[in-house]
Design an enzyme around this catalytic site. Structure first.
Site, PDB file in Angstrom:
ATOM      1  N   GLY A  12       0.777  -1.239   0.000  1.00 50.42           N
ATOM      2  CA  GLY A  12       0.000   0.000   0.000  1.00 50.42           C
ATOM      3  C   GLY A  12       0.804   1.280   0.000  1.00 50.42           C
ATOM      4  O   GLY A  12       0.301   2.323   0.405  1.00 50.42           O
ATOM      5  N   SER A  13       2.055   1.222  -0.505  1.00 49.16           N
ATOM      6  CA  SER A  13       2.827   2.472  -0.495  1.00 49.16           C
ATOM      7  C   SER A  13       2.254   3.475  -1.499  1.00 49.16           C
ATOM      8  O   SER A  13       2.264   4.681  -1.241  1.00 49.16           O
ATOM      9  CB  SER A  13       4.307   2.210  -0.749  1.00 49.16           C
ATOM     10  N   ASN A  14       1.732   3.001  -2.619  1.00 49.01           N
ATOM     11  CA  ASN A  14       1.080   3.929  -3.561  1.00 49.01           C
ATOM     12  C   ASN A  14      -0.222   4.464  -2.971  1.00 49.01           C
ATOM     13  O   ASN A  14      -0.543   5.645  -3.129  1.00 49.01           O
ATOM     14  CB  ASN A  14       0.797   3.240  -4.902  1.00 49.01           C
ATOM     15  N   LEU A  86      -4.420  -6.882  -7.226  1.00 52.30           N
ATOM     16  CA  LEU A  86      -3.994  -8.021  -8.044  1.00 52.30           C
ATOM     17  C   LEU A  86      -5.114  -8.774  -8.750  1.00 52.30           C
ATOM     18  O   LEU A  86      -4.856  -9.642  -9.582  1.00 52.30           O
ATOM     19  CB  LEU A  86      -3.183  -8.999  -7.184  1.00 52.30           C
ATOM     20  N   LEU A  88      -8.614  -9.139 -11.217  1.00 45.31           N
ATOM     21  CA  LEU A  88      -9.258  -8.468 -12.343  1.00 45.31           C
ATOM     22  C   LEU A  88     -10.475  -7.726 -11.777  1.00 45.31           C
ATOM     23  O   LEU A  88     -11.225  -8.289 -10.968  1.00 45.31           O
ATOM     24  CB  LEU A  88      -9.696  -9.533 -13.350  1.00 45.31           C
ATOM     25  N   ASN A 103      -5.264   2.340 -13.376  1.00 47.72           N
ATOM     26  CA  ASN A 103      -4.344   1.383 -12.750  1.00 47.72           C
ATOM     27  C   ASN A 103      -2.920   1.876 -12.963  1.00 47.72           C
ATOM     28  O   ASN A 103      -2.630   2.571 -13.934  1.00 47.72           O
ATOM     29  CB  ASN A 103      -4.502   0.002 -13.388  1.00 47.72           C
ATOM     30  N   HIS A 105       0.970   0.394 -13.419  1.00 51.17           N
ATOM     31  CA  HIS A 105       1.679  -0.843 -13.729  1.00 51.17           C
ATOM     32  C   HIS A 105       3.183  -0.568 -13.665  1.00 51.17           C
ATOM     33  O   HIS A 105       3.650   0.415 -14.241  1.00 51.17           O
ATOM     34  CB  HIS A 105       1.273  -1.318 -15.129  1.00 51.17           C
ATOM     35  N   ASP A 146      -4.239  -4.989 -18.019  1.00 51.82           N
ATOM     36  CA  ASP A 146      -3.209  -4.089 -18.572  1.00 51.82           C
ATOM     37  C   ASP A 146      -3.438  -3.650 -20.023  1.00 51.82           C
ATOM     38  O   ASP A 146      -2.484  -3.328 -20.716  1.00 51.82           O
ATOM     39  CB  ASP A 146      -1.814  -4.744 -18.484  1.00 51.82           C
ATOM     40  N   GLU A 175       6.687   5.609  -9.494  1.00 50.91           N
ATOM     41  CA  GLU A 175       5.229   5.519  -9.288  1.00 50.91           C
ATOM     42  C   GLU A 175       4.778   6.534  -8.248  1.00 50.91           C
ATOM     43  O   GLU A 175       3.802   7.264  -8.443  1.00 50.91           O
ATOM     44  CB  GLU A 175       4.850   4.107  -8.827  1.00 50.91           C
TER      45      GLU A 175
HETATM   46  C1  GRF Z   1       3.453  -1.307  -7.502  1.00 52.71           C
HETATM   47  O1  GRF Z   1       4.664  -1.545  -8.148  1.00 52.71           O
HETATM   48  C2  GRF Z   1       2.326  -1.262  -8.506  1.00 52.71           C
HETATM   49  O2  GRF Z   1       2.674  -0.753  -9.723  1.00 52.71           O
HETATM   50  C3  GRF Z   1       2.015  -2.718  -8.675  1.00 52.71           C
HETATM   51  O3  GRF Z   1       2.157  -3.274  -7.396  1.00 52.71           O
HETATM   52  C4  GRF Z   1       3.071  -2.497  -6.629  1.00 52.71           C
HETATM   53  C5  GRF Z   1       2.320  -2.095  -5.419  1.00 52.71           C
HETATM   54  O4  GRF Z   1       3.114  -1.532  -4.453  1.00 52.71           O
HETATM   55  N1  GRF Z   1       0.779  -2.922  -9.369  1.00 52.71           N
HETATM   56  P1  GRF Z   1       2.425  -0.855  -3.221  1.00 52.71           P
HETATM   57  O5  GRF Z   1       1.449  -1.860  -2.623  1.00 52.71           O
HETATM   58  O6  GRF Z   1       1.740   0.376  -3.668  1.00 52.71           O
HETATM   59  O7  GRF Z   1       3.537  -0.573  -2.249  1.00 52.71           O
END
Ligand code: GRF
Length: 198
Positions: A12-14, A86, A88, A103, A105, A146, A175
Protein backbone atom coordinates in the site's frame (compact mmCIF):
# COMPACT_ATOMS: atom_id res chain seq x y z
CA UNK A 1 -16.61 16.88 -3.67
CA UNK A 2 -15.45 14.16 -6.04
CA UNK A 3 -15.02 10.90 -4.14
CA UNK A 4 -12.51 8.21 -5.04
CA UNK A 5 -11.98 4.65 -3.85
CA UNK A 6 -8.56 3.02 -3.85
CA UNK A 7 -8.21 -0.72 -4.49
CA UNK A 8 -5.02 -2.26 -3.05
CA UNK A 9 -3.86 -5.80 -2.29
CA UNK A 10 -0.34 -5.26 -1.00
CA UNK A 11 1.88 -3.09 1.11
CA UNK A 12 0.00 0.00 0.00
CA UNK A 13 2.83 2.47 -0.49
CA UNK A 14 1.08 3.93 -3.56
CA UNK A 15 -2.20 4.03 -1.65
CA UNK A 16 -0.41 6.00 1.07
CA UNK A 17 0.91 8.52 -1.46
CA UNK A 18 -2.65 8.98 -2.71
CA UNK A 19 -4.02 9.44 0.84
CA UNK A 20 -1.34 12.06 1.49
CA UNK A 21 -1.86 13.90 -1.77
CA UNK A 22 -5.65 14.17 -1.53
CA UNK A 23 -5.78 14.73 2.23
CA UNK A 24 -6.52 18.46 1.97
CA UNK A 25 -7.52 18.63 -1.67
CA UNK A 26 -10.12 21.30 -2.47
CA UNK A 27 -12.32 19.06 -4.63
CA UNK A 28 -11.21 15.40 -4.37
CA UNK A 29 -11.48 13.08 -1.36
CA UNK A 30 -10.40 9.48 -0.86
CA UNK A 31 -13.64 8.06 0.52
CA UNK A 32 -12.83 4.36 0.68
CA UNK A 33 -10.06 1.77 0.57
CA UNK A 34 -11.06 -1.65 -0.70
CA UNK A 35 -8.85 -4.72 -0.41
CA UNK A 36 -9.06 -8.44 -1.13
CA UNK A 37 -6.35 -9.20 1.50
CA UNK A 38 -7.29 -9.01 5.15
CA UNK A 39 -3.68 -8.23 6.14
CA UNK A 40 -2.89 -5.74 3.35
CA UNK A 41 -0.48 -3.04 4.53
CA UNK A 42 -2.77 -0.50 2.92
CA UNK A 43 -5.20 -0.88 5.87
CA UNK A 44 -2.63 0.58 8.29
CA UNK A 45 -2.10 3.61 6.04
CA UNK A 46 -5.84 4.11 5.66
CA UNK A 47 -6.29 4.12 9.43
CA UNK A 48 -3.65 6.83 9.76
CA UNK A 49 -5.48 9.01 7.26
CA UNK A 50 -8.91 8.11 8.66
CA UNK A 51 -10.07 6.62 5.39
CA UNK A 52 -12.93 4.12 5.63
CA UNK A 53 -11.90 0.59 4.65
CA UNK A 54 -13.67 -2.46 3.39
CA UNK A 55 -12.39 -6.01 2.95
CA UNK A 56 -13.94 -8.42 0.46
CA UNK A 57 -12.64 -11.95 0.03
CA UNK A 58 -11.43 -12.80 -3.49
CA UNK A 59 -14.51 -15.01 -3.96
CA UNK A 60 -16.80 -12.00 -3.50
CA UNK A 61 -15.04 -10.15 -6.35
CA UNK A 62 -15.33 -13.25 -8.49
CA UNK A 63 -18.78 -14.60 -7.59
CA UNK A 64 -20.77 -11.77 -6.04
CA UNK A 65 -19.21 -8.58 -7.46
CA UNK A 66 -22.52 -6.74 -7.07
CA UNK A 67 -21.76 -6.60 -3.33
CA UNK A 68 -18.59 -4.61 -4.04
CA UNK A 69 -20.48 -2.41 -6.49
CA UNK A 70 -23.18 -1.76 -3.92
CA UNK A 71 -20.56 -0.64 -1.39
CA UNK A 72 -19.05 1.75 -3.95
CA UNK A 73 -22.48 3.16 -4.73
CA UNK A 74 -23.59 3.59 -1.12
CA UNK A 75 -20.26 5.33 -0.43
CA UNK A 76 -20.94 7.77 -3.31
CA UNK A 77 -17.73 6.88 -5.12
CA UNK A 78 -17.08 8.58 -8.49
CA UNK A 79 -13.65 7.23 -9.53
CA UNK A 80 -11.55 4.14 -8.76
CA UNK A 81 -7.76 4.10 -8.48
CA UNK A 82 -6.06 0.70 -8.44
CA UNK A 83 -2.79 0.73 -6.51
CA UNK A 84 -1.23 -2.71 -6.45
CA UNK A 85 -4.58 -4.49 -6.79
CA UNK A 86 -3.99 -8.02 -8.04
CA UNK A 87 -7.46 -9.20 -9.11
CA UNK A 88 -9.26 -8.47 -12.34
CA UNK A 89 -11.85 -5.76 -11.70
CA UNK A 90 -15.24 -7.47 -12.17
CA UNK A 91 -17.00 -6.55 -15.44
CA UNK A 92 -20.04 -5.21 -13.56
CA UNK A 93 -17.78 -2.66 -11.84
CA UNK A 94 -15.88 -1.78 -15.02
CA UNK A 95 -19.23 -1.07 -16.73
CA UNK A 96 -20.56 1.00 -13.84
CA UNK A 97 -17.35 3.08 -13.74
CA UNK A 98 -16.70 3.13 -17.46
CA UNK A 99 -13.69 5.38 -18.22
CA UNK A 100 -13.32 6.24 -14.52
CA UNK A 101 -10.83 3.59 -13.37
CA UNK A 102 -7.05 3.94 -13.44
CA UNK A 103 -4.34 1.38 -12.75
CA UNK A 104 -0.63 1.77 -12.23
CA UNK A 105 1.68 -0.84 -13.73
CA UNK A 106 5.37 -1.15 -12.77
CA UNK A 107 6.77 -1.37 -16.31
CA UNK A 108 6.31 -0.03 -19.80
CA UNK A 109 3.14 -1.34 -21.42
CA UNK A 110 2.17 -2.93 -23.70
CA UNK A 111 5.39 -4.97 -23.76
CA UNK A 112 5.67 -5.99 -20.11
CA UNK A 113 2.06 -6.59 -19.19
CA UNK A 114 -0.73 -9.14 -19.16
CA UNK A 115 -1.77 -11.93 -16.85
CA UNK A 116 0.98 -13.04 -14.47
CA UNK A 117 3.05 -9.90 -15.06
CA UNK A 118 3.07 -8.39 -11.59
CA UNK A 119 5.48 -7.85 -8.72
CA UNK A 120 8.94 -9.28 -9.22
CA UNK A 121 7.85 -11.21 -12.36
CA UNK A 122 7.68 -7.93 -14.28
CA UNK A 123 11.12 -6.77 -13.22
CA UNK A 124 12.61 -10.22 -13.92
CA UNK A 125 11.18 -10.10 -17.43
CA UNK A 126 12.67 -6.64 -17.95
CA UNK A 127 16.06 -7.82 -16.73
CA UNK A 128 15.93 -10.91 -18.93
CA UNK A 129 15.07 -8.81 -21.98
CA UNK A 130 18.38 -7.01 -21.47
CA UNK A 131 16.97 -3.55 -22.17
CA UNK A 132 18.51 -0.40 -20.77
CA UNK A 133 15.34 1.17 -19.38
CA UNK A 134 12.07 0.31 -17.70
CA UNK A 135 9.42 2.53 -16.18
CA UNK A 136 5.82 2.79 -15.13
CA UNK A 137 2.51 3.09 -16.92
CA UNK A 138 -0.77 4.59 -15.80
CA UNK A 139 -3.69 3.36 -17.86
CA UNK A 140 -7.45 3.14 -17.92
CA UNK A 141 -8.91 -0.18 -16.87
CA UNK A 142 -11.03 -2.31 -19.15
CA UNK A 143 -11.99 -5.98 -19.08
CA UNK A 144 -8.47 -7.22 -19.97
CA UNK A 145 -5.41 -7.09 -17.72
CA UNK A 146 -3.21 -4.09 -18.57
CA UNK A 147 -4.88 -3.28 -21.90
CA UNK A 148 -6.76 -0.04 -21.29
CA UNK A 149 -5.79 3.26 -22.88
CA UNK A 150 -2.38 4.46 -21.69
CA UNK A 151 -2.57 7.91 -20.19
CA UNK A 152 0.94 8.41 -18.81
CA UNK A 153 4.36 6.73 -18.86
CA UNK A 154 7.69 7.58 -17.25
CA UNK A 155 11.05 5.83 -17.68
CA UNK A 156 14.04 5.04 -15.53
CA UNK A 157 17.31 3.30 -16.39
CA UNK A 158 18.15 -0.38 -15.86
CA UNK A 159 21.83 -0.79 -15.04
CA UNK A 160 23.79 -3.94 -15.77
CA UNK A 161 24.69 -4.12 -12.07
CA UNK A 162 21.01 -3.95 -10.98
CA UNK A 163 19.36 -6.73 -9.01
CA UNK A 164 15.62 -7.28 -9.46
CA UNK A 165 14.99 -5.43 -6.22
CA UNK A 166 17.11 -2.47 -7.40
CA UNK A 167 14.89 -2.22 -10.46
CA UNK A 168 11.73 -2.59 -8.35
CA UNK A 169 12.83 0.19 -5.98
CA UNK A 170 13.62 2.59 -8.82
CA UNK A 171 10.26 1.92 -10.49
CA UNK A 172 8.35 2.28 -7.21
CA UNK A 173 9.94 5.69 -6.60
CA UNK A 174 8.77 6.72 -10.07
CA UNK A 175 5.23 5.52 -9.29
CA UNK A 176 5.13 7.48 -6.04
CA UNK A 177 6.37 10.59 -7.81
CA UNK A 178 3.73 10.54 -10.56
CA UNK A 179 0.58 8.62 -9.66
CA UNK A 180 -1.15 11.18 -7.41
CA UNK A 181 -0.69 14.10 -9.80
CA UNK A 182 -1.60 12.10 -12.92
CA UNK A 183 -4.72 10.72 -11.19
CA UNK A 184 -5.72 14.20 -10.06
CA UNK A 185 -5.40 15.63 -13.57
CA UNK A 186 -7.29 12.69 -15.06
CA UNK A 187 -10.18 13.20 -12.64
CA UNK A 188 -10.34 16.97 -13.02
CA UNK A 189 -10.12 16.80 -16.83
CA UNK A 190 -12.79 14.13 -16.96
CA UNK A 191 -15.15 16.45 -15.11
CA UNK A 192 -14.29 19.34 -17.45
CA UNK A 193 -14.78 17.21 -20.57
CA UNK A 194 -18.19 16.10 -19.29
CA UNK A 195 -19.19 19.67 -18.60
CA UNK A 196 -18.12 20.75 -22.09
CA UNK A 197 -20.35 18.14 -23.72
CA UNK A 198 -23.49 19.17 -21.85
C1 GRF B 1 3.45 -1.31 -7.50
O1 GRF B 1 4.66 -1.54 -8.15
C2 GRF B 1 2.33 -1.26 -8.51
O2 GRF B 1 2.67 -0.75 -9.72
C3 GRF B 1 2.02 -2.72 -8.68
O3 GRF B 1 2.16 -3.27 -7.40
C4 GRF B 1 3.07 -2.50 -6.63
C5 GRF B 1 2.32 -2.09 -5.42
O4 GRF B 1 3.11 -1.53 -4.45
N1 GRF B 1 0.78 -2.92 -9.37
P1 GRF B 1 2.42 -0.86 -3.22
O5 GRF B 1 1.45 -1.86 -2.62
O6 GRF B 1 1.74 0.38 -3.67
O7 GRF B 1 3.54 -0.57 -2.25
Amino acid sequence: MIRIAIFASGSGSNARKLFEYFQNHPSIRVGLLISDRRNAGAFGHAAEFQVETCYFHKSVFQQEPEKVLEKLQTSDIDFLLLAGFLLLVPPVIVSAFDGKILNIHPAMLPQFGGKGMYGHYVHEAVQKAGISFTGMTIHEVNQQFDEGRIIFQARCPVLSSDSVSDIAARVLALEHAHYPFVAEQFILNYKKEKHKNK
